[in-house]
Structures are given as C-alpha cells and as structure tokens.
Design a protein around this motif. Structure first.
Motif, PDB file in Angstrom:
ATOM      1  N   LEU A 131       0.834  -1.207   0.000  1.00 25.39           N
ATOM      2  CA  LEU A 131       0.000   0.000   0.000  1.00 25.39           C
ATOM      3  C   LEU A 131       0.863   1.250   0.000  1.00 25.39           C
ATOM      4  O   LEU A 131       0.558   2.225  -0.710  1.00 25.39           O
ATOM      5  CB  LEU A 131      -0.921  -0.011   1.222  1.00 25.39           C
ATOM      6  CG  LEU A 131      -2.081  -1.016   1.193  1.00 25.39           C
ATOM      7  CD1 LEU A 131      -2.787  -1.048   2.543  1.00 25.39           C
ATOM      8  CD2 LEU A 131      -3.069  -0.652   0.088  1.00 25.39           C
ATOM      9  N   ASP A 134       2.214   1.811  -3.306  1.00 23.47           N
ATOM     10  CA  ASP A 134       1.176   2.398  -4.163  1.00 23.47           C
ATOM     11  C   ASP A 134       1.005   3.875  -3.836  1.00 23.47           C
ATOM     12  O   ASP A 134       0.837   4.707  -4.754  1.00 23.47           O
ATOM     13  CB  ASP A 134      -0.149   1.663  -3.978  1.00 23.47           C
ATOM     14  CG  ASP A 134      -0.104   0.247  -4.533  1.00 23.47           C
ATOM     15  OD1 ASP A 134       0.780  -0.037  -5.360  1.00 23.47           O
ATOM     16  OD2 ASP A 134      -0.946  -0.582  -4.110  1.00 23.47           O
ATOM     17  N   LYS A 233      -6.160   4.584  -0.235  1.00 25.98           N
ATOM     18  CA  LYS A 233      -4.975   3.761   0.073  1.00 25.98           C
ATOM     19  C   LYS A 233      -4.424   4.074   1.464  1.00 25.98           C
ATOM     20  O   LYS A 233      -4.033   3.168   2.211  1.00 25.98           O
ATOM     21  CB  LYS A 233      -3.889   4.001  -0.979  1.00 25.98           C
ATOM     22  CG  LYS A 233      -4.215   3.445  -2.360  1.00 25.98           C
ATOM     23  CD  LYS A 233      -4.172   1.913  -2.368  1.00 25.98           C
ATOM     24  CE  LYS A 233      -4.379   1.377  -3.788  1.00 25.98           C
ATOM     25  NZ  LYS A 233      -4.339  -0.105  -3.810  1.00 25.98           N
TER      26      LYS A 233
END
Length: 416
Positions: A131, A134, A233
């Motif tokens: 995460l 990302d 996110k």
C-alpha cells in the motif's frame, strides 16, 4: 560367627577388604546415580534456560520488527523492508526451534498461537508495504506523485486566467488535502467533494473559452480522483496498521507468559539439581560413616573372635603343659588355621595322655621291680644272717674241737 570358622583366616581378613569394596561400590553407585540425576536436572535447566533465551530473543526480535516497521513508515526507505524481513526470518526460526523442543510440549498451543499471530502480522506488513508503495515512497512516486502532477496541472491552468475565486477554492482543497495527510481523518475527503461542488459553478461563471473550462474541469476531477485514490490507500494502510498492532498485542503477552513459565521451569530444575547434589552429599557422608562403623564392627568382631580362639587355645596348651589333660579342644571343628592348631593341640594332648599312661606303667613296673629287689635283698639278708649264724655255730664247734684237740694233745703228752 560359626560360619566364619569355616573360612581360612586369610579369607576372614579378606572379608574386611571385600566389605570395604562393597561399601565403596555402593557409595560409588549412589554417587553415580545421584550425579546422573543432577546432570539430567542441570541439563534440563540449561536447556530450558536456552529456550528462555530463545523466547526472549523472539520477543526482542518481534519488537525490532515493529521498529523496522515504524522506520519504514517514517522514512519510506526500502532498506527497512529488507531489515524487517531479516528480523521476521529470525523470529520464525526461533518459533520453529521452540516448537521442535520436546520439553516445551505443554506450550505447543501457545507457540502455535504466536506463530499464527506473527504470520498474520508478517502478511499484514507485506500488505502495508505494498500500500505504501502504491501511495508512494516519496512525493515523486505512486499516488503522491500522480496527485502532485494533478495539482500542478490545475494550478498552471488557473494561472492563465487569474481566476482568484477558483484559486481560493483550489487552495481550500489543498488545505483539506494537507489536513487529511496530517490527521488522516475521512471527513476531509468529504470536504474535498464540497469544494469540488463549489468549483463547478465558479468555473461556469468564469468568462473563459468553453474548451478551457472543460479542460480545467477534467483536470480538477482528475485531481479529486487521484486524491480519493490516495486517501483510500492511506485509510486502508492505517486500517492494516491497526491489525499489525493487534497481532503484536495478541502475541506479546503470550510470549511473555511462555518466557516466564520457561524461566520458572529452569529455576525449578536448577533448584532440583542443587537439591540432588545436597542430598547426594548427605547420603554419601551417611553411607561412608555407616560403612566405617560397619568395618570397625566387623574388624572388632573378627579380631575378637580370632583373639578369643587363640587365647583359649593358648590356655588349653598351658594346661596340657601342666599335664592337665582333662581339656575339651572344640577348636578342632573349625576349618581355618585355628582349627589346624586345635587339631595339632589335640594330637599333643593325645600324645600327652599316652605318655602319662606310659609313665604310669613305667612307674608301676619300677615299683614292682623295687619290691622284688627289696624281697631279694631281704632274702639275701636272711641268708647272710643264716650263714653268719651257721658260721658262728661252726666257729664254736671248731673252737670246741680245738679245745678237745688241745685236751687230747695235752692228755697224750701226759700219757707219754
């Protein structure tokens, strides 16, 4: 002690050595068994202590894993992911070592629970790392980079028209963005939507070409989309971080309990080893003292029996030397050297008795000879006396004959 009399003195004396050997063997056996138990308890204590050290190392590594986790989240550096992986490998190896230890069978359920919690923690951290990747490890990467690009595009488009109202709205949206990144509060996502709702009418009221309005509107929507993707996110990451803390909180007290329990076992085994050593020392001393007392008693018993037998035999020999043959020599029933001496003394007694008989017979014979000699001497004396008497009578007769002869001679002379 009758059974000892069937043994030779060498064996009787050797019996003391044999008893001593038995005592030493028994004491040695007790010491060996006690030492084996002590070593076993000490080995268990040492092994348990090693297990506690492993458990403590696992707890420390688990804490280090959380530190590498925090370092990664704060510094956004991939090296902390690698360090975290190394710590995870160390924790897994330690847990496998504890699970393979037979002495910790009572803790299998707890160890399995820790393994499960740590496996979940590791999996969640991997999710958090993905995460964060990302999201972006810096402002140039991931969703942060995309959001920065979207903001830059919107700001550049607004600069062309000096749209102060739109710029203010944009600044307010950037403020909500910063507030969200600082506080991680979902309410700021909703406020972005509110500002976007205000931005549309304000853009429509602006006197600029329709194509530019459409492009600015698309750029703003792209910015909002990127922000929402980023916020989703980030919120997901925070949710996963909550799981990380929960898994750590689940495993930590169990690991502490296992460490304390293992420590208690190690202390108990160490105390047992010390108790075995103390008991072994006490038993050894008691057995040595008992052995010494037994040896002294046996020595006194044997020496007393031998001395009494020899003294008794000496007394009997003294009586025999004094021609007292009314002696019972019961030592002849012994099978040892004293028995041999007794049998020799018996022979001496029998010879003495025979000698006494012979001496008695000789004395009787001498007495008979003496009496015979006395009788003979009496006979000789009587004969001598008879001869003397006869000779006296003969002498008288001869004297008378001389007298008669002289008378006759004188008569003859006279006659002539």
């Amino acid at each position: 002690m009758n059974f000892l009399s069937r043994m030779r003195l060498l064996y009787q004396i050797s019996l003391i050595g044999a008893v001593s050997l038995v005592i030493f063997v028994v004491v040695g056996g007790v010491q060996f068994a006690a030492e084996h138990q002590r070593r076993s308890a000490q080995s268990i204590a040492d092994m348990t202590l090693d297990n506690r050290l492993v458990a403590d190392a696992i707890s420390k590594d688990f804490l280090n894993a959380r530190r590498r986790e925090k370092d990664f989240l704060l510094r956004k550096d991939e090296k902390y992911v690698a360090q975290h992986a190394d710590v995870v490998a160390s924790v897994i190896a330690g847990l496998e070592q504890l699970s393979r230890e037979p002495s910790l069978g009572a803790f299998d359920a707890q160890i399995s629970q820790i393994e499960t919690a740590f496996a979940n923690y590791t999996a969640k951290f991997a999710t958090v790392v993905e995460l964060q990747r990302d999201i972006g490890l810096n402002e140039e990467e991931g969703l942060l980079g995309r959001l920065r690009g979207s903001v830059h595009n919107v700001e550049e488009a607004l600069k062309k028209y000096n749209a102060d109202n739109l710029t203010v709205i944009m600044l307010m949206m950037r403020r909500h963005e910063k507030d969200f990144l600082a506080r991680l509060d979902p309410k700021y996502v909703g406020r972005i939507d509110d500002r976007l709702a205000e931005f549309g009418p304000a853009l429509a009221a602006l006197a600029i070409p329709a194509d530019d309005k459409a492009r600015i509107s698309d750029l703003m929507k792209s910015y909002v989309t990127d922000f929402k993707a980023l916020s989703a996110k980030i919120l997901q990451r925070e949710e996963e971080l909550g799981f990380l803390s929960a898994f750590y909180a689940e495993a930590e007290p169990i690991l502490d309990d296992i460490s304390l329990a293992i420590g208690s076992i190690a202390a108990a085994e160490k105390q047992r080893a010390e108790q075995i050593a103390a008991t072994s020392l006490t038993v050894t001393i008691v057995m040595y003292v008992a052995g010494i007392v037994a040896l002294l008693g046996l020595s006194l018993l044997l020496s007393g029996a031998i001395v009494r037998a020899i003294s008794g035999l000496t007394g009997k020999m003294t009586r025999l030397a004094d021609n007292d043959f009314d002696v019972e020599i019961n030592e002849v029933n012994r099978s040892d050297e004293i028995g041999e001496m007794g049998r020799a003394v018996r022979v001496f007694r029998e010879n003495g008795i025979e000698r006494a008989k012979l001496e008695e017979a000789q004395r009787a014979q001498d007495e008979r000879r003496r009496k015979r000699m006395e009788i003979q001497e009496q006979y000789i004396k009587e004969f001598d006396e008879a001869v003397v008497a006869v000779m006296s009578d003969v002498g008288s007769a001869v004297e008378q004959l001389h007298q008669v002869s002289n008378v006759l001679r004188d008569s003859a002379k006279t006659a002539t």
